[in-house]
Design a protein around this motif. Structure first.
Motif, mmCIF file in Angstrom:
data_model
loop_
_atom_site.group_PDB
_atom_site.id
_atom_site.type_symbol
_atom_site.label_atom_id
_atom_site.label_comp_id
_atom_site.label_asym_id
_atom_site.label_seq_id
_atom_site.Cartn_x
_atom_site.Cartn_y
_atom_site.Cartn_z
ATOM 1 N N ILE A 156 0.870 -1.208 -0.144
ATOM 2 C CA ILE A 156 -0.117 0.151 0.053
ATOM 3 C C ILE A 156 0.938 1.206 -0.080
ATOM 4 O O ILE A 156 0.472 2.270 -0.601
ATOM 5 N N ALA A 157 1.868 1.122 0.780
ATOM 6 C CA ALA A 157 2.880 2.316 0.929
ATOM 7 C C ALA A 157 3.617 2.502 -0.673
ATOM 8 O O ALA A 157 3.572 3.701 -1.070
ATOM 9 N N VAL A 158 4.110 1.492 -1.307
ATOM 10 C CA VAL A 158 4.597 1.461 -2.544
ATOM 11 C C VAL A 158 3.528 2.146 -3.440
ATOM 12 O O VAL A 158 3.873 3.135 -4.320
ATOM 13 N N MET A 159 2.285 1.751 -3.564
ATOM 14 C CA MET A 159 1.212 2.056 -4.326
ATOM 15 C C MET A 159 1.065 3.706 -3.971
ATOM 16 O O MET A 159 0.637 4.514 -5.172
ATOM 17 N N LEU A 160 0.923 3.996 -2.805
ATOM 18 C CA LEU A 160 0.618 5.404 -2.744
ATOM 19 C C LEU A 160 1.744 6.453 -3.035
ATOM 20 O O LEU A 160 1.429 7.540 -3.737
ATOM 21 N N ILE A 161 2.928 6.028 -2.949
ATOM 22 C CA ILE A 161 4.085 6.840 -3.461
ATOM 23 C C ILE A 161 4.181 6.703 -4.922
ATOM 24 O O ILE A 161 4.208 7.690 -5.632
ATOM 25 N N ALA A 164 -1.356 -1.907 -17.865
ATOM 26 C CA ALA A 164 -0.191 -2.728 -17.308
ATOM 27 C C ALA A 164 -0.179 -2.243 -16.098
ATOM 28 O O ALA A 164 0.055 -3.004 -15.127
ATOM 29 N N VAL A 165 -0.037 -0.977 -15.562
ATOM 30 C CA VAL A 165 -0.125 -0.494 -14.014
ATOM 31 C C VAL A 165 -1.468 -0.980 -13.263
ATOM 32 O O VAL A 165 -0.866 -1.532 -12.220
ATOM 33 N N LEU A 166 -2.503 -0.512 -13.645
ATOM 34 C CA LEU A 166 -3.517 -0.945 -13.015
ATOM 35 C C LEU A 166 -3.889 -2.332 -12.910
ATOM 36 O O LEU A 166 -4.361 -2.941 -12.071
ATOM 37 N N GLY A 167 -3.819 -3.082 -14.150
ATOM 38 C CA GLY A 167 -3.879 -4.359 -14.270
ATOM 39 C C GLY A 167 -2.951 -5.262 -13.327
ATOM 40 O O GLY A 167 -3.416 -6.087 -12.789
ATOM 41 N N GLY A 168 -1.565 -4.848 -13.365
ATOM 42 C CA GLY A 168 -0.542 -5.513 -12.606
ATOM 43 C C GLY A 168 -0.818 -5.368 -11.047
ATOM 44 O O GLY A 168 -0.697 -6.196 -10.201
ATOM 45 N N ALA A 169 -1.175 -4.086 -10.714
ATOM 46 C CA ALA A 169 -1.491 -3.785 -9.249
ATOM 47 C C ALA A 169 -2.950 -4.686 -8.791
ATOM 48 O O ALA A 169 -2.574 -4.912 -7.736
ATOM 49 N N SER A 170 -3.687 -4.758 -9.784
ATOM 50 C CA SER A 170 -4.933 -5.509 -9.388
ATOM 51 C C SER A 170 -4.535 -6.762 -9.009
ATOM 52 O O SER A 170 -5.064 -7.428 -8.124
ATOM 53 N N VAL A 171 -3.754 -7.622 -9.838
ATOM 54 C CA VAL A 171 -3.362 -8.831 -9.566
ATOM 55 C C VAL A 171 -2.647 -9.184 -8.311
ATOM 56 O O VAL A 171 -3.035 -9.979 -7.479
ATOM 57 N N PHE A 172 -1.784 -8.119 -8.143
ATOM 58 C CA PHE A 172 -0.769 -8.407 -6.836
ATOM 59 C C PHE A 172 -1.627 -8.112 -6.036
ATOM 60 O O PHE A 172 -1.521 -8.814 -4.626
ATOM 61 N N SER A 173 -2.515 -7.240 -5.730
ATOM 62 C CA SER A 173 -3.133 -6.752 -4.641
ATOM 63 C C SER A 173 -4.443 -7.936 -4.239
ATOM 64 O O SER A 173 -4.508 -8.343 -3.143
ATOM 65 N N LEU A 174 -4.811 -8.340 -5.280
ATOM 66 C CA LEU A 174 -5.808 -9.525 -5.113
ATOM 67 C C LEU A 174 -5.188 -10.824 -4.573
ATOM 68 O O LEU A 174 -5.894 -11.574 -3.760
ATOM 69 N N TRP A 175 -3.791 -10.807 -4.944
ATOM 70 C CA TRP A 175 -3.141 -12.145 -4.438
ATOM 71 C C TRP A 175 -2.868 -11.706 -2.954
ATOM 72 O O TRP A 175 -3.003 -12.850 -2.088
ATOM 73 N N LEU A 176 -2.398 -10.794 -2.620
ATOM 74 C CA LEU A 176 -2.236 -10.377 -1.235
ATOM 75 C C LEU A 176 -3.575 -10.406 -0.317
ATOM 76 O O LEU A 176 -3.441 -10.787 0.858
ATOM 77 N N ALA A 177 -4.679 -10.268 -0.921
ATOM 78 C CA ALA A 177 -5.858 -10.283 -0.331
ATOM 79 C C ALA A 177 -6.694 -11.628 -0.403
ATOM 80 O O ALA A 177 -7.617 -11.836 0.408
ATOM 81 N N ASP A 178 -5.787 -12.626 -0.928
ATOM 82 C CA ASP A 178 -6.294 -13.979 -0.989
ATOM 83 C C ASP A 178 -7.549 -14.258 -1.880
ATOM 84 O O ASP A 178 -8.717 -15.043 -1.436
ATOM 85 N N GLY A 218 -12.721 1.241 -18.613
ATOM 86 C CA GLY A 218 -13.873 0.268 -17.773
ATOM 87 C C GLY A 218 -13.555 -0.792 -17.060
ATOM 88 O O GLY A 218 -13.838 -1.233 -15.970
ATOM 89 N N PHE A 219 -12.396 -1.594 -17.804
ATOM 90 C CA PHE A 219 -11.787 -2.648 -17.321
ATOM 91 C C PHE A 219 -10.942 -2.461 -16.200
ATOM 92 O O PHE A 219 -11.137 -3.019 -14.944
ATOM 93 N N SER A 220 -9.764 -1.955 -16.413
ATOM 94 C CA SER A 220 -8.756 -1.795 -15.384
ATOM 95 C C SER A 220 -8.837 -1.025 -14.238
ATOM 96 O O SER A 220 -8.509 -1.308 -13.203
ATOM 97 N N GLU A 221 -9.633 0.165 -14.480
ATOM 98 C CA GLU A 221 -9.964 0.938 -13.093
ATOM 99 C C GLU A 221 -10.983 0.381 -12.339
ATOM 100 O O GLU A 221 -10.855 0.564 -11.238
ATOM 101 N N GLU A 222 -11.962 -0.195 -12.978
ATOM 102 C CA GLU A 222 -13.241 -0.832 -11.927
ATOM 103 C C GLU A 222 -12.507 -2.315 -11.447
ATOM 104 O O GLU A 222 -12.652 -2.454 -10.387
ATOM 105 N N LEU A 223 -11.638 -2.913 -12.010
ATOM 106 C CA LEU A 223 -11.042 -4.096 -11.392
ATOM 107 C C LEU A 223 -10.024 -3.749 -10.255
ATOM 108 O O LEU A 223 -10.188 -4.284 -9.213
ATOM 109 N N PHE A 224 -9.263 -2.534 -10.298
ATOM 110 C CA PHE A 224 -8.585 -2.051 -9.084
ATOM 111 C C PHE A 224 -9.182 -1.306 -8.309
ATOM 112 O O PHE A 224 -9.194 -1.477 -7.002
#
Length: 253
Positions: A8-13, A51-65, A150-156
């Protein structure tokens, strides 16, 4: 938990730096008249956001199980969904008079507000005016940009970020509110009015998502909003104000 907080800190910065760069890029985009330069920025925003929102979504979903098995509406959101469900229903024989009343109400409202409507359709009416395509190639990129948003912003912002924030804060309300605020601030290149407008839109999209429980629906709704802003409203404005076809429908380069 530690890894989630660090992420979360990395995403914020990184998000702050990205938004600041977007503000400068959009200011430059608003002054550009050469379509090649405009198309270059369209492509950059398209690729980067995917790339950024899609990648961040995948990693965030992984962290959130929540990455696997993937569900468009996690059970963690169920309490908020139940609050929005209504037991009231409208019977079939009640729909006709309601529809007729709404139709005539809209016709009367349009007739009364016609001058204001024409003014609102005029060029320069919104902070996203510069993104309206000027030829067919720009129109293709703007359409892809709308679909990708519509896809990447809503997914994230509607799924991945709230789930991660819920895991860290333990509060669904706080997680949803922070995600809505982040969605608005991510559009800071539109100015403070744009931030307020997109924050309000994000709140409505969140309510729509929680009520219907379908990520695909809210993705589609977001894409439709963008397509309306970039294509439908300008086309109506061209027809009403100048009685001609939209520029992007005629120009090929």
């Amino acid at each position: 938990m530690v890894l989630s907080l660090a992420w979360i800190a990395v995403m914020l910065i990184a998000g702050t730096l990205w938004v600041r760069r977007d503000i400068a890029a959009y200011a430059r985009f608003q002054t550009q008249s050469d379509t090649i330069d405009r198309q270059r920025l369209y492509r950059r925003w398209l690729i980067e956001s995917f790339a950024v929102l899609g990648g961040a979504s995948v990693f965030s979903l992984w962290l959130a199980d929540a990455l696997w098995p993937f569900t468009g509406f996690p059970s963690a959101f169920a309490p908020a969904s139940r609050l929005l469900q209504s037991d009231g229903s409208i019977s079939g024989d009640q729909w006709l008079p309601i529809a007729i009343g709404l139709f005539f109400g809209m016709v009367i409202s349009v007739a009364i507000k016609w001058r204001q409507i024409k003014k609102s359709l005029a060029p320069g009416a919104g902070p996203d005016q510069a993104l309206i395509p000027r030829n067919r190639r720009e129109a293709t990129l703007a359409l892809l940009l709308s679909l990708n948003a519509g896809f990447s912003e809503e997914l994230f912002f509607r799924l991945a970020l709230p789930l991660l924030l819920l895991q860290v804060t333990g509060s669904l309300t706080l997680a949803l509110v922070l995600s809505i605020l982040a969605f608005g601030l991510a559009h800071a290149h539109y100015g403070w009015k744009g931030v307020l407008a997109t924050t309000a839109a994000g709140a409505l999209l969140t309510l729509y998502y929680l009520h219907h429980g379908s990520l695909l629906r809210v993705m589609t709704a977001h894409a439709v909003i963008n397509i309306t802003a970039f294509f439908v409203r300008p086309a109506i404005a061209d027809l009403i104000l100048s009685r001609k076809a939209p520029r992007w429908a005629l120009a090929a380069s």
